[in-house]
Enzyme design. Structure first.
Site, PDB file in Angstrom:
ATOM      1  N   SER A  70       5.586  -6.171  -7.729  1.00  0.00           N
ATOM      2  CA  SER A  70       5.763  -4.816  -7.373  1.00  0.00           C
ATOM      3  C   SER A  70       4.417  -4.648  -6.256  1.00  0.00           C
ATOM      4  CB  SER A  70       5.249  -3.658  -8.504  1.00  0.00           C
ATOM      5  OG  SER A  70       6.338  -3.588  -9.307  1.00  0.00           O
ATOM      6  N   GLY A 166      10.463  -2.149  -7.312  1.00  0.00           N
ATOM      7  CA  GLY A 166       8.820  -2.134  -7.521  1.00  0.00           C
ATOM      8  C   GLY A 166       8.511  -0.755  -8.688  1.00  0.00           C
ATOM      9  N   LYS A 167       7.460  -1.264  -9.543  1.00  0.00           N
ATOM     10  CA  LYS A 167       7.144  -0.026 -10.509  1.00  0.00           C
ATOM     11  C   LYS A 167       5.746   0.601 -10.005  1.00  0.00           C
ATOM     12  CE  LYS A 167       6.876   0.602 -15.615  1.00  0.00           C
ATOM     13  NZ  LYS A 167       7.844   1.482 -15.767  1.00  0.00           N
ATOM     14  N   ILE A 168       6.170   1.584  -9.023  1.00  0.00           N
ATOM     15  CA  ILE A 168       5.062   1.969  -8.058  1.00  0.00           C
ATOM     16  C   ILE A 168       4.610   3.314  -8.708  1.00  0.00           C
ATOM     17  CG2 ILE A 168       4.485   2.595  -5.668  1.00  0.00           C
ATOM     18  CD1 ILE A 168       6.776   0.523  -5.303  1.00  0.00           C
TER      19      ILE A 168
END
Length: 315
Positions: A70, A166-168
């Site tokens: 990410s 992505g874990k944004i």
């Protein structure tokens, strides 16, 4: 409303920028870049008490790798290796072993710190890891009996609007708005559609459904969904037990006439859905496939299935 809304989160220690420190000392400046613009990444990880009384983190390395991936997607430089972050996570749990003897929820987070301001700024990356006692995300009753969900008026961002692998941090405003809308309307969770009107995911979970022919379906990774680690776990468990799954797009009315729906995620674990948009799902109770996978999931994370022992990192 879910049990998370009034839960006070606290522990004794956190890990921040390479050091263990007291919880109250884990502070950042108000001019932290990520606070203003949302440039950061995070993970949710769970540690469980296993059947033999030990503490084990579930799929720790996969979560740390996704954190690093990410960060790579948004060009955020992480000053720690995978091994260092794995060890930091375990160190934090060891330091608080008595508090977390029955399990813990872990939150690694990396974000652009303070210094310069503006969209073009490049400041040093801050990295923290916290752990706390967090029960069933959608409530113990919801875990046992199923929850009520609402298709949101908010749409999951297009794949060229956000970075779906992505874990944004900043991307979760979309989820917060959808969740709040659902809760204020009397539901437990929101389901978001993509820009074409197909089911994407819930505000913080992946979604599975079982149609009247018994076919299990979940949106494909070509949809704007997170590549969930619990989603991957469920796919593996189902296939290992000879269940056929289709990773395909489907519409909201397919949910209405399905036999079963369940959400998957580190926080939500395996949570059945008994109603969508005031329409009962199946019998209105957790179905056999969802119940099977929920039972299997908890056996796996508690170390009762030797076949999946490599998913556990003992503290």
């Amino acid at each position: 409303m879910s049990s998370t809304s009034s839960t006070v989160l606290r522990a004794e220690h956190i890990w921040l920028d390479g050091k263990l420190m007291k919880w109250d000392e884990g502070n950042v400046h108000v001019m932290t870049h990520a606070l203003h613009y949302g440039l950061g990444v995070f993970e949710g990880i769970r540690a469980y008490k296993t059947h033999d009384g030990r503490l084990a983190v579930f799929r720790l390395r996969e979560h740390i790798r996704r954190l690093l991936d990410s960060a790579h997607i948004i060009m955020l430089q992480i000053p720690y290796t995978e091994d260092e972050l794995v060890e930091a996570t375990l160190e934090l749990l060891r330091k608080q072993r008595a508090q977390f003897a029955n399990g813990a929820y872990l939150r690694p987070v990396a974000f652009m710190g303070d210094g310069a301001m503006g969209l073009g700024a490049v400041n040093p990356t801050r990295v923290g890891i916290t752990a706390w006692d967090w029960g069933a995300y959608l409530g113990d009753k919801g875990m046992k009996e199923g929850i009520r969900a609402k298709v949101s008026s908010f749409t999951r961002n297009h794949v060229n609007v956000n970075m779906v692998r992505g874990k944004i941090t900043g991307q979760y405003v979309n989820s917060i708005l959808a969740k709040r809308e659902a809760v204020l309307a009397g539901y437990d969770e929101a389901i978001l559609l993509d820009v074409s009107g197909f089911v994407a995911e819930a505000s913080g979970e992946n979604i599975f459904m079982v149609n009247k022919k018994g076919v299990i379906k979940t949106p494909p990774l070509s949809s704007p969904i997170l590549d969930g680690i619990t989603r991957d776990t469920v796919l593996r468990l189902l296939r290992d037990h000879n269940h056929y799954i289709e990773e395909v797009t489907f519409t909201r009315d397919a949910l209405y006439i399905s036999n079963e729906i369940f959400f998957t995620g580190t926080a939500a674990e395996i949570t059945p859905v008994r109603e969508v948009d005031n329409r009962q799902v199946g019998t209105g109770k957790p179905g056999p496939i969802g119940s099977f996978i929920q039972e299997m999931y908890f056996r796996v994370v508690r170390g009762q299935e030797a076949r999946y022992a490599d998913w556990l990192t003992y503290v």
